[in-house]
Design a protein around this motif. Sequence first.
Motif, PDB file in Angstrom:
ATOM      1  N   UNK A 203     -61.456 -32.182-125.453  1.00 50.63           N
ATOM      2  CA  UNK A 203     -61.609 -33.080-126.589  1.00 50.63           C
ATOM      3  C   UNK A 203     -61.987 -32.260-127.811  1.00 50.63           C
ATOM      4  N   UNK A 204     -61.391 -32.589-128.934  1.00 51.99           N
ATOM      5  CA  UNK A 204     -61.713 -31.893-130.179  1.00 51.99           C
ATOM      6  C   UNK A 204     -62.018 -32.971-131.209  1.00 51.99           C
TER       7      UNK A 204
ATOM      8  N   UNK B 220     -47.976 -27.641-121.563  1.00 50.33           N
ATOM      9  CA  UNK B 220     -49.020 -26.714-121.990  1.00 50.33           C
ATOM     10  C   UNK B 220     -48.367 -25.338-122.072  1.00 50.33           C
ATOM     11  N   UNK B 221     -48.184 -24.828-123.288  1.00 46.10           N
ATOM     12  CA  UNK B 221     -47.484 -23.549-123.425  1.00 46.10           C
ATOM     13  C   UNK B 221     -48.458 -22.373-123.448  1.00 46.10           C
TER      14      UNK B 221
ATOM     15  N   UNK C 161     -62.407 -23.631-124.572  1.00 45.44           N
ATOM     16  CA  UNK C 161     -61.027 -23.606-124.119  1.00 45.44           C
ATOM     17  C   UNK C 161     -60.104 -23.723-125.326  1.00 45.44           C
ATOM     18  N   UNK C 162     -58.956 -23.090-125.205  1.00 47.06           N
ATOM     19  CA  UNK C 162     -57.906 -23.223-126.209  1.00 47.06           C
ATOM     20  C   UNK C 162     -56.635 -23.623-125.493  1.00 47.06           C
ATOM     21  N   UNK C 163     -55.964 -24.633-126.006  1.00 48.38           N
ATOM     22  CA  UNK C 163     -54.666 -25.038-125.463  1.00 48.38           C
ATOM     23  C   UNK C 163     -53.672 -25.110-126.608  1.00 48.38           C
TER      24      UNK C 163
ATOM     25  N   UNK D 160     -49.933 -26.991-126.999  1.00 48.88           N
ATOM     26  CA  UNK D 160     -49.002 -27.868-126.289  1.00 48.88           C
ATOM     27  C   UNK D 160     -47.764 -28.124-127.131  1.00 48.88           C
TER      28      UNK D 160
ATOM     29  N   UNK E  51     -58.680 -35.239-131.273  1.00 49.86           N
ATOM     30  CA  UNK E  51     -57.662 -35.331-130.237  1.00 49.86           C
ATOM     31  C   UNK E  51     -58.315 -35.220-128.871  1.00 49.86           C
TER      32      UNK E  51
ATOM     33  N   UNK F 185     -49.587 -27.183-115.886  1.00 49.10           N
ATOM     34  CA  UNK F 185     -49.015 -27.002-117.226  1.00 49.10           C
ATOM     35  C   UNK F 185     -48.583 -28.311-117.865  1.00 49.10           C
TER      36      UNK F 185
ATOM     37  N   UNK G  34     -48.942 -27.828-130.958  1.00 50.84           N
ATOM     38  CA  UNK G  34     -50.243 -28.254-131.478  1.00 50.84           C
ATOM     39  C   UNK G  34     -51.348 -27.464-130.803  1.00 50.84           C
ATOM     40  N   UNK G  35     -52.226 -26.856-131.596  1.00 53.23           N
ATOM     41  CA  UNK G  35     -53.374 -26.186-130.991  1.00 53.23           C
ATOM     42  C   UNK G  35     -54.530 -27.167-130.831  1.00 53.23           C
ATOM     43  N   UNK G  36     -55.270 -27.042-129.757  1.00 52.40           N
ATOM     44  CA  UNK G  36     -56.502 -27.809-129.606  1.00 52.40           C
ATOM     45  C   UNK G  36     -57.540 -26.845-129.050  1.00 52.40           C
ATOM     46  N   UNK G  37     -58.645 -26.713-129.786  1.00 49.41           N
ATOM     47  CA  UNK G  37     -59.684 -25.771-129.379  1.00 49.41           C
ATOM     48  C   UNK G  37     -60.978 -26.539-129.184  1.00 49.41           C
ATOM     49  N   UNK G  38     -61.699 -26.212-128.126  1.00 49.33           N
ATOM     50  CA  UNK G  38     -62.977 -26.862-127.872  1.00 49.33           C
ATOM     51  C   UNK G  38     -63.986 -25.748-127.628  1.00 49.33           C
TER      52      UNK G  38
END
Lengths: 162, 162
Positions: free
Chosen positions: A100-101, B118-119, B109-111, B113, A109, A116, B97-101
């Motif tokens: 969650x961000x 999930x790339x 974590x960094x994702x 997508x 988001x 994956x 889209x980056x999402x960082x928590x």
Amino acid sequence: MKKMSVTAGTPVVSEDEAALATPFVKCLVRLVRAQDTYGSQDRASDAELLAHFIITEEQRRKIPIIGDPGPDVMFRFNIFYTAAALSIEARTGLVASPITMVSHEGFGRVLLTTGRLVVFSKTVRDVHRFGFATLRKLAEAGAKLVDGAIAAIEAYPEVARA
Amino acid sequence: MKKMSVTAGTPVVSEDEAALATPFVKCLVRLVRAQDTYGSQDRASDAELLAHFIITEEQRRKIPIIGDPGPDVMFRFNIFYTAAALSIEARTGLVASPITMVSHEGFGRVLLTTGRLVVFSKTVRDVHRFGFATLRKLAEAGAKLVDGAIAAIEAYPEVARA
């Protein structure tokens, strides 16, 4: 905050009981109890433990959306999605991770991923007001999220295991 | 912080120039310039703009990892992954889209997508010390991330477009 009808046996109580018996809500209750490190809520019923998740439309409108969402609402917000992740794992055997961000304005988001695969993705706003009008609506929202995630895993089983 | 060799034409300078010419680093520079709302760094060279991304091993060890990562390092951390997302989009035409928590302890974590895929996924720690030993290492890290993400999109094109 606590939602309770005055007399036992009314539709609201049985509706609440039905909601509390669903796997998602049971999982959420377990998580909330697990976070209660000092056992200060050991005697609280399941409905009492979830009381802060229930926000009527009127209460909702009164919550200001200025500044950062407070730690209590962030706790509920995060634990709701953790319960979803655990429910997905219970039904599929695949570990689901929530991420969650949330910005300082309560905008953000939420993603749930398995391998994956993005099994759930949502843009949220007004996190300050995170809550559900009734226990039934909470149970329905959780079940819908979990069902949708499982449908995604069934659609792309290979990616969910990648 | 700024890394510059004393004489022109040395291997370090040409190495830096090669790094600055890579698509990922060019994208990162564009983003950093775009964030410079008041134009206070309009006269800075690309290498100067990225100077704070470069942290030698010695500098690294001196950065305390107590408390929250500061806003400056969080800015660099987020913009690095935004540059990766834009580079993926430039090469594939798919929005990433980056999402960082990141928690208060600099652990997170960094994702990245694309559609339901999930790339890129990474667990990060000591975000306080986010940086690269040289511009070349920065360029290599970015290129590796982008190449890996594109390989994932090529492996699951349907999911990346879902």
